[in-house]
Design a protein around this motif. Structure first.
Motif, PDB file in Angstrom:
ATOM      1  N   TYR A  69       0.898  -0.519   0.044  1.00 15.34           N
ATOM      2  CA  TYR A  69      -0.047   0.237  -0.349  1.00 15.34           C
ATOM      3  C   TYR A  69       0.434   1.289   0.308  1.00 15.34           C
ATOM      4  O   TYR A  69       1.655   1.041   0.542  1.00 15.34           O
ATOM      5  CB  TYR A  69      -1.158   0.183   1.441  1.00 15.34           C
ATOM      6  CG  TYR A  69      -1.310   1.237   1.760  1.00 15.34           C
ATOM      7  CD1 TYR A  69      -2.156   1.605   0.676  1.00 15.34           C
ATOM      8  CD2 TYR A  69      -0.933   2.529   2.438  1.00 15.34           C
ATOM      9  CE1 TYR A  69      -3.416   2.539   1.247  1.00 15.34           C
ATOM     10  CE2 TYR A  69      -1.483   3.473   2.451  1.00 15.34           C
ATOM     11  CZ  TYR A  69      -2.981   3.487   1.825  1.00 15.34           C
ATOM     12  OH  TYR A  69      -3.370   4.854   2.206  1.00 15.34           O
ATOM     13  N   GLY A  71       1.295   5.470   0.565  1.00 13.99           N
ATOM     14  CA  GLY A  71       0.256   6.590   0.907  1.00 13.99           C
ATOM     15  C   GLY A  71       0.856   7.874   0.879  1.00 13.99           C
ATOM     16  O   GLY A  71       2.543   7.770   0.938  1.00 13.99           O
ATOM     17  N   CYS A  95      -9.194   4.010   4.903  1.00 15.92           N
ATOM     18  CA  CYS A  95      -8.710   4.025   4.167  1.00 15.92           C
ATOM     19  C   CYS A  95      -8.252   1.939   3.157  1.00 15.92           C
ATOM     20  O   CYS A  95      -8.638   1.377   4.236  1.00 15.92           O
ATOM     21  CB  CYS A  95      -7.104   4.484   4.058  1.00 15.92           C
ATOM     22  SG  CYS A  95      -6.412   3.316   5.352  1.00 15.92           S
ATOM     23  N   GLU A  96      -7.645   2.163   2.243  1.00 11.04           N
ATOM     24  CA  GLU A  96      -7.927   0.587   1.675  1.00 11.04           C
ATOM     25  C   GLU A  96      -7.310   0.258   2.934  1.00 11.04           C
ATOM     26  O   GLU A  96      -7.387  -0.935   2.824  1.00 11.04           O
ATOM     27  CB  GLU A  96      -6.360   0.751   0.322  1.00 11.04           C
ATOM     28  CG  GLU A  96      -7.638   0.979  -0.886  1.00 11.04           C
ATOM     29  CD  GLU A  96      -7.130   2.883  -0.726  1.00 11.04           C
ATOM     30  OE1 GLU A  96      -6.753   2.828   0.235  1.00 11.04           O
ATOM     31  OE2 GLU A  96      -8.091   3.290  -1.961  1.00 11.04           O
ATOM     32  N   LYS A 151      -0.363  13.885  -3.329  1.00 13.08           N
ATOM     33  CA  LYS A 151      -1.010  12.855  -3.631  1.00 13.08           C
ATOM     34  C   LYS A 151      -0.542  12.923  -5.373  1.00 13.08           C
ATOM     35  O   LYS A 151      -0.777  11.732  -5.984  1.00 13.08           O
ATOM     36  CB  LYS A 151      -2.532  14.074  -4.152  1.00 13.08           C
ATOM     37  CG  LYS A 151      -3.547  13.422  -2.388  1.00 13.08           C
ATOM     38  CD  LYS A 151      -3.681  12.205  -1.886  1.00 13.08           C
ATOM     39  CE  LYS A 151      -4.485  12.048  -1.134  1.00 13.08           C
ATOM     40  NZ  LYS A 151      -4.677  10.333  -0.852  1.00 13.08           N
ATOM     41  N   GLU A 154       2.225  10.341  -4.735  1.00 13.39           N
ATOM     42  CA  GLU A 154       1.510   9.474  -4.499  1.00 13.39           C
ATOM     43  C   GLU A 154       1.361   8.549  -5.674  1.00 13.39           C
ATOM     44  O   GLU A 154       1.171   7.140  -5.654  1.00 13.39           O
ATOM     45  CB  GLU A 154       0.621   8.986  -3.356  1.00 13.39           C
ATOM     46  CG  GLU A 154      -0.170   8.162  -2.779  1.00 13.39           C
ATOM     47  CD  GLU A 154      -1.847   8.943  -2.271  1.00 13.39           C
ATOM     48  OE1 GLU A 154      -1.871   8.114  -1.180  1.00 13.39           O
ATOM     49  OE2 GLU A 154      -2.726   9.196  -2.740  1.00 13.39           O
ATOM     50  N   ASN A 155       0.482   9.351  -6.612  1.00 11.30           N
ATOM     51  CA  ASN A 155       0.089   8.361  -7.836  1.00 11.30           C
ATOM     52  C   ASN A 155       1.233   7.899  -8.715  1.00 11.30           C
ATOM     53  O   ASN A 155       1.174   6.489  -8.940  1.00 11.30           O
ATOM     54  CB  ASN A 155      -0.942   9.487  -8.960  1.00 11.30           C
ATOM     55  CG  ASN A 155      -2.495  10.054  -7.991  1.00 11.30           C
ATOM     56  OD1 ASN A 155      -3.008   9.066  -7.440  1.00 11.30           O
ATOM     57  ND2 ASN A 155      -2.750  10.642  -8.431  1.00 11.30           N
ATOM     58  N   GLN A 158       2.563   4.601  -7.123  1.00  9.45           N
ATOM     59  CA  GLN A 158       1.890   3.762  -7.192  1.00  9.45           C
ATOM     60  C   GLN A 158       1.674   2.939  -8.272  1.00  9.45           C
ATOM     61  O   GLN A 158       1.764   1.929  -8.845  1.00  9.45           O
ATOM     62  CB  GLN A 158      -0.404   4.298  -6.561  1.00  9.45           C
ATOM     63  CG  GLN A 158      -0.087   4.194  -5.387  1.00  9.45           C
ATOM     64  CD  GLN A 158      -1.315   5.168  -4.914  1.00  9.45           C
ATOM     65  OE1 GLN A 158      -2.228   5.456  -6.181  1.00  9.45           O
ATOM     66  NE2 GLN A 158      -2.061   5.420  -3.993  1.00  9.45           N
ATOM     67  N   THR A 163       1.494  -0.721  -7.366  1.00 14.78           N
ATOM     68  CA  THR A 163       0.308  -1.117  -6.169  1.00 14.78           C
ATOM     69  C   THR A 163      -1.627  -0.685  -5.797  1.00 14.78           C
ATOM     70  O   THR A 163      -1.461  -1.372  -4.971  1.00 14.78           O
ATOM     71  CB  THR A 163       1.195  -0.327  -4.701  1.00 14.78           C
ATOM     72  OG1 THR A 163       1.001   0.735  -4.707  1.00 14.78           O
ATOM     73  CG2 THR A 163       2.322  -0.459  -4.043  1.00 14.78           C
ATOM     74  N   LEU A 164      -1.754  -1.188  -7.265  1.00 18.29           N
ATOM     75  CA  LEU A 164      -3.021  -0.220  -7.430  1.00 18.29           C
ATOM     76  C   LEU A 164      -3.295  -1.419  -7.654  1.00 18.29           C
ATOM     77  O   LEU A 164      -3.143  -2.539  -8.015  1.00 18.29           O
ATOM     78  CB  LEU A 164      -3.224   0.188  -8.893  1.00 18.29           C
ATOM     79  CG  LEU A 164      -2.974   1.945  -8.950  1.00 18.29           C
ATOM     80  CD1 LEU A 164      -2.592   2.605  -9.876  1.00 18.29           C
ATOM     81  CD2 LEU A 164      -3.846   2.696  -7.710  1.00 18.29           C
ATOM     82  N   ASN A 171      -3.739  -0.106  -3.109  1.00 22.08           N
ATOM     83  CA  ASN A 171      -4.288   0.888  -3.471  1.00 22.08           C
ATOM     84  C   ASN A 171      -5.631   0.640  -4.606  1.00 22.08           C
ATOM     85  O   ASN A 171      -5.618   0.094  -5.268  1.00 22.08           O
ATOM     86  CB  ASN A 171      -3.048   2.008  -4.374  1.00 22.08           C
ATOM     87  CG  ASN A 171      -2.270   1.942  -3.259  1.00 22.08           C
ATOM     88  OD1 ASN A 171      -1.374   1.667  -2.763  1.00 22.08           O
ATOM     89  ND2 ASN A 171      -2.645   3.290  -2.047  1.00 22.08           N
ATOM     90  N   ARG A 173      -7.044   3.947  -7.017  1.00 23.55           N
ATOM     91  CA  ARG A 173      -7.077   5.440  -7.852  1.00 23.55           C
ATOM     92  C   ARG A 173      -8.177   6.167  -7.457  1.00 23.55           C
ATOM     93  O   ARG A 173      -9.595   6.152  -7.925  1.00 23.55           O
ATOM     94  CB  ARG A 173      -7.194   4.917  -9.093  1.00 23.55           C
ATOM     95  CG  ARG A 173      -6.983   7.306 -10.487  1.00 23.55           C
ATOM     96  CD  ARG A 173      -5.796   7.350  -9.446  1.00 23.55           C
ATOM     97  NE  ARG A 173      -4.296   6.884  -9.442  1.00 23.55           N
ATOM     98  CZ  ARG A 173      -3.675   6.900 -10.411  1.00 23.55           C
ATOM     99  NH1 ARG A 173      -4.026   6.638 -11.845  1.00 23.55           N
ATOM    100  NH2 ARG A 173      -2.448   6.040  -9.542  1.00 23.55           N
TER     101      ARG A 173
END
Length: 176
Positions: A69, A71, A95-96, A151, A154-155, A158, A163-164, A171, A173
């Motif tokens: 994950y 974050g 959160c996830e 963020k 973070e994207n 990810q 990690t999506l 995660n 989106r």
């Protein structure tokens, strides 16, 4: 590795604080590089990052399920992780990460009878690493503006660390 040193030659990486707080003592993984369960790539960590560093992107690796994950927080990871830990303990779906522990209780048999036992059992399940301190530019920005910049990074992480959920990670989106 020259790529993981800053301009003054100080080795880069994720380091525990001198105070050995709960996060650093039980969950933080000191390292100069980072990968995830979802990719074979390894990335160098630039700069010296500690639990009190603000505006950071971090990864939580679930050692039992082999899931990751990513974050971010405009605050310090010490503060953000305290919230993650509390939400996992009290089963709050914020959160996830907390949802994963709630939805997979059979894999995550956590002892919630005391803070000490909860910390002990949770620390057998996860490790935490700070990936990056985000350059938010103008320090006069409010927390919401700093978080918006974080963020974006973070994207990026990810995607880099896969990690999506559609890559097999935790995660999801956020749609704008």
């Amino acid at each position: 590795d020259p790529a993981s040193s800053d301009s003054a030659g100080v080795p880069g990486g994720c380091f525990p604080c001198a105070k050995r707080c709960d996060l650093c003592k039980n969950f933080l993984k000191p390292t100069a590089t980072i990968g995830s369960f979802h990719t074979n790539q390894v990335f160098s960590i630039n700069g010296r990052l500690e639990c009190d560093t603000k505006n950071v992107v971090y990864i939580v690796n679930d050692m039992k399920c082999k899931l990751s994950y990513v974050g971010c927080t405009s605050d310090s990871l010490k503060v953000r992780f305290r919230n993650h830990k509390s939400h996992i303990k009290t089963k709050r779906r914020t959160c996830e990460l907390s949802c994963h522990f709630i939805d997979n209780e059979c894999m995550h048999n956590l002892d919630r009878t005391s803070t000490k036992l909860f910390t002990s059992t949770l620390s057998e399940h996860i490790s935490v690493t700070i990936l990056e301190q985000v350059d938010v530019g103008n320090i006069e920005l409010n927390a919401q503006d700093r978080l918006s910049i974080c963020k974006q990074r973070e994207n990026f992480w990810q995607n880099q660390l896969k990690t999506l959920k559609h890559f097999g990670g935790m995660n999801v989106r956020e749609e704008k």
